[in-house]
Write a protein that holds these residues in place. Sequence first.
Motif, PDB file in Angstrom:
ATOM      1  N   UNK A 226      40.518 -36.381  -1.341  1.00  7.36           N
ATOM      2  CA  UNK A 226      39.313 -37.025  -1.860  1.00  7.36           C
ATOM      3  C   UNK A 226      39.670 -37.936  -3.023  1.00  7.36           C
ATOM      4  N   UNK A 227      39.227 -39.186  -2.956  1.00  6.10           N
ATOM      5  CA  UNK A 227      39.417 -40.145  -4.038  1.00  6.10           C
ATOM      6  C   UNK A 227      38.066 -40.680  -4.481  1.00  6.10           C
ATOM      7  N   UNK A 228      37.761 -40.544  -5.772  1.00  2.00           N
ATOM      8  CA  UNK A 228      36.502 -41.055  -6.293  1.00  2.00           C
ATOM      9  C   UNK A 228      35.336 -40.149  -5.945  1.00  2.00           C
ATOM     10  N   UNK A 229      34.257 -40.260  -6.719  1.00  3.31           N
ATOM     11  CA  UNK A 229      33.138 -39.363  -6.444  1.00  3.31           C
ATOM     12  C   UNK A 229      31.797 -39.850  -6.965  1.00  3.31           C
ATOM     13  N   UNK A 230      31.716 -40.986  -7.620  1.00  2.00           N
ATOM     14  CA  UNK A 230      30.427 -41.429  -8.148  1.00  2.00           C
ATOM     15  C   UNK A 230      29.969 -40.524  -9.271  1.00  2.00           C
ATOM     16  N   UNK A 231      28.744 -40.049  -9.208  1.00  2.00           N
ATOM     17  CA  UNK A 231      28.208 -39.128 -10.213  1.00  2.00           C
ATOM     18  C   UNK A 231      28.696 -37.721  -9.894  1.00  2.00           C
ATOM     19  N   UNK A 232      29.512 -37.143 -10.775  1.00  2.32           N
ATOM     20  CA  UNK A 232      30.126 -35.853 -10.483  1.00  2.32           C
ATOM     21  C   UNK A 232      29.099 -34.736 -10.364  1.00  2.32           C
ATOM     22  N   UNK A 233      27.992 -34.823 -11.066  1.00  4.94           N
ATOM     23  CA  UNK A 233      26.969 -33.787 -10.987  1.00  4.94           C
ATOM     24  C   UNK A 233      26.433 -33.669  -9.558  1.00  4.94           C
ATOM     25  N   UNK A 234      26.246 -34.805  -8.880  1.00  6.33           N
ATOM     26  CA  UNK A 234      25.794 -34.794  -7.490  1.00  6.33           C
ATOM     27  C   UNK A 234      26.916 -34.372  -6.543  1.00  6.33           C
ATOM     28  N   UNK A 235      28.132 -34.725  -6.888  1.00  9.83           N
ATOM     29  CA  UNK A 235      29.300 -34.523  -6.033  1.00  9.83           C
ATOM     30  C   UNK A 235      29.796 -33.079  -6.013  1.00  9.83           C
ATOM     31  N   UNK A 236      29.570 -32.368  -7.110  1.00 10.32           N
ATOM     32  CA  UNK A 236      30.130 -31.030  -7.274  1.00 10.32           C
ATOM     33  C   UNK A 236      29.730 -30.074  -6.152  1.00 10.32           C
ATOM     34  N   UNK A 237      28.505 -30.159  -5.694  1.00  6.69           N
ATOM     35  CA  UNK A 237      28.030 -29.258  -4.643  1.00  6.69           C
ATOM     36  C   UNK A 237      28.800 -29.466  -3.342  1.00  6.69           C
ATOM     37  N   UNK A 238      29.212 -30.700  -3.068  1.00  6.72           N
ATOM     38  CA  UNK A 238      30.009 -30.966  -1.870  1.00  6.72           C
ATOM     39  C   UNK A 238      31.341 -30.223  -1.940  1.00  6.72           C
ATOM     40  N   UNK A 239      31.944 -30.196  -3.117  1.00 10.14           N
ATOM     41  CA  UNK A 239      33.212 -29.478  -3.296  1.00 10.14           C
ATOM     42  C   UNK A 239      33.035 -27.984  -3.059  1.00 10.14           C
ATOM     43  N   UNK A 240      31.934 -27.458  -3.546  1.00 13.13           N
ATOM     44  CA  UNK A 240      31.646 -26.035  -3.347  1.00 13.13           C
ATOM     45  C   UNK A 240      31.524 -25.730  -1.856  1.00 13.13           C
ATOM     46  N   UNK A 241      30.857 -26.603  -1.107  1.00 15.28           N
ATOM     47  CA  UNK A 241      30.683 -26.398   0.329  1.00 15.28           C
ATOM     48  C   UNK A 241      32.013 -26.498   1.074  1.00 15.28           C
ATOM     49  N   UNK A 242      32.838 -27.471   0.692  1.00 14.81           N
ATOM     50  CA  UNK A 242      34.157 -27.594   1.313  1.00 14.81           C
ATOM     51  C   UNK A 242      34.978 -26.330   1.099  1.00 14.81           C
ATOM     52  N   UNK A 243      34.950 -25.814  -0.118  1.00 13.31           N
ATOM     53  CA  UNK A 243      35.710 -24.610  -0.459  1.00 13.31           C
ATOM     54  C   UNK A 243      35.174 -23.405   0.311  1.00 13.31           C
ATOM     55  N   UNK A 244      33.851 -23.293   0.407  1.00  6.38           N
ATOM     56  CA  UNK A 244      33.227 -22.137   1.066  1.00  6.38           C
ATOM     57  C   UNK A 244      33.546 -22.094   2.557  1.00  6.38           C
ATOM     58  N   UNK A 245      33.675 -23.250   3.200  1.00  8.63           N
ATOM     59  CA  UNK A 245      33.939 -23.257   4.639  1.00  8.63           C
ATOM     60  C   UNK A 245      35.435 -23.223   4.958  1.00  8.63           C
ATOM     61  N   UNK A 246      36.274 -23.122   3.920  1.00  7.26           N
ATOM     62  CA  UNK A 246      37.707 -22.938   4.137  1.00  7.26           C
ATOM     63  C   UNK A 246      38.467 -24.197   4.503  1.00  7.26           C
ATOM     64  N   UNK A 247      37.910 -25.360   4.210  1.00  7.55           N
ATOM     65  CA  UNK A 247      38.595 -26.612   4.507  1.00  7.55           C
ATOM     66  C   UNK A 247      39.761 -26.812   3.547  1.00  7.55           C
ATOM     67  N   UNK A 248      40.893 -27.237   4.082  1.00  2.00           N
ATOM     68  CA  UNK A 248      42.026 -27.562   3.230  1.00  2.00           C
ATOM     69  C   UNK A 248      41.769 -28.934   2.602  1.00  2.00           C
ATOM     70  N   UNK A 249      41.722 -28.996   1.281  1.00  4.86           N
ATOM     71  CA  UNK A 249      41.511 -30.293   0.639  1.00  4.86           C
ATOM     72  C   UNK A 249      42.056 -30.283  -0.787  1.00  4.86           C
ATOM     73  N   UNK A 250      42.420 -31.465  -1.242  1.00  4.95           N
ATOM     74  CA  UNK A 250      42.804 -31.688  -2.625  1.00  4.95           C
ATOM     75  C   UNK A 250      42.053 -32.924  -3.099  1.00  4.95           C
ATOM     76  N   UNK A 251      41.952 -33.084  -4.384  1.00  6.88           N
ATOM     77  CA  UNK A 251      41.206 -34.223  -4.914  1.00  6.88           C
ATOM     78  C   UNK A 251      41.941 -34.844  -6.086  1.00  6.88           C
ATOM     79  N   UNK A 252      41.692 -36.131  -6.302  1.00  5.29           N
ATOM     80  CA  UNK A 252      42.189 -36.817  -7.490  1.00  5.29           C
ATOM     81  C   UNK A 252      41.042 -36.889  -8.484  1.00  5.29           C
ATOM     82  N   UNK A 253      41.298 -36.476  -9.707  1.00  6.35           N
ATOM     83  CA  UNK A 253      40.251 -36.538 -10.701  1.00  6.35           C
ATOM     84  C   UNK A 253      40.566 -35.678 -11.901  1.00  6.35           C
ATOM     85  N   UNK A 254      39.540 -35.428 -12.712  1.00  2.00           N
ATOM     86  CA  UNK A 254      39.696 -34.589 -13.896  1.00  2.00           C
ATOM     87  C   UNK A 254      39.708 -33.119 -13.492  1.00  2.00           C
ATOM     88  N   UNK A 255      40.438 -32.320 -14.247  1.00  2.00           N
ATOM     89  CA  UNK A 255      40.468 -30.881 -14.005  1.00  2.00           C
ATOM     90  C   UNK A 255      39.086 -30.302 -14.258  1.00  2.00           C
TER      91      UNK A 255
END
Length: 343
Positions: free
Chosen positions: A130-159
Motif C-alpha cells: 500500500x502506497x499513500x492513503x489520503x486522510x488516515x482517519x478514514x483509511x485506518x478502518x481499511x487496514x483493520x479489515x485487511x488484518x482481520x481477514x488475514x491478507x498479507x500486506x505491508x504499507x509505506x507510511x508513518x509507524x
Amino acid sequence: MKSGFKATSFDIAYRAGVSQSTVSRALRNSPLVSEATRKRIQEIAKELNYKVDKNASSLRSQKSYTIALLLFEDPTSDDSLINPFFMTMLGSITRASAKRGYDLLVSFQQMDSDWHSDYKDTNKADGIILLGYGDYVDYQEKLVQLDAQGTHFVRWGAKVEDLNIVTLGCDNHHGGYQVTQHLLSQGRKQCAFIGTASRHAPEFFDRYKGHSQAIMDAGYTVDKDLQRHAISTEQAGFNATMELLNSGKAFDALFAASDLIAIGAIRAIREQGLRVPDDIAVAGFDDIAIAQFTRPSLTTAKQDTLMAGEMLVDSLLALIDGKPAKTTLLPSQLVIRDSSVIK
C-alpha cells in the motif's frame, strides 16, 4: 539440442546435479540456495532457453507469484493522479519484484470502493503493498479489515502505535528535526511550518513534531500561529503560504512538509515581492526529481526510495512465506541547496 526441444526444470536439475525443488528456489532467487548454486542454475537455464511456466508453478505452490501494488489517487497538477514521490517508489518496487521473480499488479485504491477485498482468495495476488492513503482517519478502518481477514500486506507510511501492522517508512520526526535545525543554524529565528499537522496526516504530523522539537532545543518557543494546514500539492502550499504571509505574522524561514508544498510556497513568497532565501529561507521534504531544478534549488530531506522498494518487497514476501517481518523506519538525508543558504 534437438529442434523443438523445450527444457523443463528437471532438465536443469539433471545438468546442475541438484533436485528439481532446488532449481525452483534458485530461479526465484530464494536465499535458501547458495549464491554459487543459484548462479550455476540460472546460467544453465539461460543456456537451455528455459522459461518459467507460471501457471504450472502456481498450481503446485498455490501462489500466483504476483504482488498487488495499490496506490491512492492524489490531486496533481497533471493527469497522473500519482504523487511524484510515489512515482519514484513505483520504479524501485517494480525492479525489486522482477528481481525476485514476481509480477506486479498496479492499481488505484479508492476510499469508496472495496479495494481491501481479499486478493489472495481471488488468486489475483499473494500479497499487497500500500502506497499513500489520503486522510488516515478514514483509511485506518481499511487496514483493520485487511488484518482481520488475514491478507498479507505491508504499507509505506508513518509507524502506527495502535495497530500491529508491518510498516516501512521514513523517520519523519528525525527528518523534520534535521531540516529545522539546519534552518535555525543559518541564523533564522522564526520558522513557519506548512503541512497538515494532525493524526489525519501522520507523516506530516511527525515532521511537525520534529520541527517543534528542534525549535525548543534551540531555546525558542513554538509559535502555533506559524503553522498552516496543507495537503501535498503545489496549490495547497501556495494558498497556505499566502494566507500566512497575509496574516501579518513575521517569519524568516519556512519548512514545508513536502517538496510539492515547498514549490508552491516559493511561488507565493515571490508573488509578495520577497526573496528566497534572502528574506525567507525555504526547505521541503522528499527530494523529488524536480527539487534540484527549482529556482532557487530546493533544500530538502531525501528519502531512500531504492532501499524502500527493496525492503517493502522483501518484507511482504517474508509474510507470504510465513516468516516474521517488522516495522522499520529508514533515515532521511539532509540535502542542502540554494533555497536555504545565502551565498
